[in-house]
Design a protein around this motif. Structure first.
Motif, mmCIF file in Angstrom:
data_model
loop_
_atom_site.group_PDB
_atom_site.id
_atom_site.type_symbol
_atom_site.label_atom_id
_atom_site.label_comp_id
_atom_site.label_asym_id
_atom_site.label_seq_id
_atom_site.Cartn_x
_atom_site.Cartn_y
_atom_site.Cartn_z
ATOM 1 N N GLN A 84 34.547 51.335 47.567
ATOM 2 C CA GLN A 84 34.836 50.130 47.845
ATOM 3 C C GLN A 84 34.362 49.745 46.613
ATOM 4 O OE1 GLN A 84 33.124 48.135 51.584
ATOM 5 N NE2 GLN A 84 35.156 47.775 52.506
ATOM 6 N N GLU A 85 35.086 48.242 46.363
ATOM 7 C CA GLU A 85 34.407 47.825 44.758
ATOM 8 C C GLU A 85 34.771 46.574 44.819
ATOM 9 O OE1 GLU A 85 37.811 48.630 41.825
ATOM 10 O OE2 GLU A 85 36.886 50.488 42.154
ATOM 11 N N PRO A 86 33.907 45.578 44.126
ATOM 12 C CA PRO A 86 34.205 44.156 44.085
ATOM 13 C C PRO A 86 35.936 43.843 44.003
ATOM 14 C CG PRO A 86 32.035 44.535 42.937
ATOM 15 C CD PRO A 86 32.832 45.991 43.707
ATOM 16 N N SER A 87 36.569 42.789 44.210
ATOM 17 C CA SER A 87 37.120 41.969 44.364
ATOM 18 C C SER A 87 37.862 40.951 43.534
ATOM 19 C CB SER A 87 38.841 42.181 45.587
ATOM 20 O OG SER A 87 37.590 40.529 46.263
ATOM 21 N N GLY A 88 36.332 40.455 43.254
ATOM 22 C CA GLY A 88 36.662 39.459 42.350
ATOM 23 C C GLY A 88 36.946 37.968 42.786
ATOM 24 N N LEU A 89 37.288 38.239 44.427
ATOM 25 C CA LEU A 89 38.248 37.634 45.175
ATOM 26 C C LEU A 89 36.819 36.657 45.896
ATOM 27 C CD1 LEU A 89 41.202 38.690 46.728
ATOM 28 C CD2 LEU A 89 40.817 37.454 44.802
#
Length: 271
Positions: free
Chosen positions: A219-224
């Protein structure tokens, strides 16, 4: 039918506190929200036919194509989909990501086959190892440590026409499959092509941060923001709703005669 206000509010409430993370590989991302599938079906004109209090959710297609979907939390076949004429059926385990199931159901919603290269060619194009046998059966396996294996085999040796698909996600170090799906009968190829399209794609899916049901996915941040992820869901659903609506009929313009000037009354003489 469009989603009701309460259905939209329920989905928004469930996701407003989940921080969206990009999760990959998608086939190990966990089940996600089943409403990714069921909301699209409802927007496309399907209806809920299960009785109040039934732990299962049963949806039936529009009158002209009464396919049936059962979402059964008590069964190993979490998703069960049957054709209107009983010529084929499909079942998906609970850990199959909803986005992969939607590859199948989205094509079912479309109704008419969309041109596609076919499931085996799609897997080959994605770099899977595909073995096609002279008897019509075949097997395919994805590359990498977390493999997906697809097998098309005969159900009965004395009936070569009856075949079934078994597709499994395999753990890296052996053991029971992470999930399994089973599809049998005279399954239309465009449904399999839609399913294969989702199986081979490397695009990540969105899950909540630290989703406990992902199985070794990264997992990695989506920016959403959570609100943006919710809006993306409803944009997808509303697109199905617009497609399901019959085109609006406009009345042809009617030419009206031009008004005539009123006649001038004759003068009257009073005596």
């Amino acid at each position: 039918m469009a989603l009701s206000t309460s259905q939209r509010a329920s989905y928004s409430r469930d996701h407003h506190s989940k921080i969206p993370f990009l999760t990959e590989p998608r086939h190990l991302a966990g089940p996600g929200d089943p409403r990714h599938v069921t909301h699209a079906l409802l927007a496309a004109g399907w209806s809920v036919t299960s009785a109040p209090g039934d732990p299962r959710t049963v949806l039936a297609g529009p009158a002209q194509a009464r396919h049936r979907l059962v979402l059964d939390p008590l069964s190993t076949s979490y998703w069960q989909i049957e054709s209107a004429d009983w010529s084929w059926c499909a079942s998906f385990g609970r850990m199959v990501p909803a986005e992969i199931v939607a590859g199948f159901t989205d094509r079912l919603i479309a109704g008419t086959p969309r041109s596609g290269i076919g499931p085996w060619a799609r897997m080959e194009e994605a770099g899977w190892v595909v073995e096609r046998r002279p008897d019509g059966t075949a097997e395919a396996c994805s590359s990498g440590p977390h493999q997906i294996r697809a097998d098309l085999a005969k159900v009965y040796e004395d009936n070569p026409e009856q075949t079934a698909w078994r597709i499994e996600a395999l753990p890296e170090y052996g053991g029971a499959p992470v999930w399994r799906m089973w599809i049998s009968g005279a399954i239309p190829e465009h449904l399999l092509d839609g399913l294969a399209e989702q199986l081979v794609t490397t695009a990540p899916v969105v899950r909540g941060m630290y989703d406990p049901e992902s199985h070794g996915a990264r997992q990695e941040p989506s920016g959403l923001a959570p609100e943006e992820a919710v809006e993306a869901h409803f944009a997808r659903v509303d697109a199905f709703d617009r497609r399901a609506r019959p085109p609006r009929r406009t009345r042809p313009a009617v030419s009206l005669p031009e008004p005539t000037a009123p006649s001038t009354p004759a003068s009257v003489s009073l005596r």
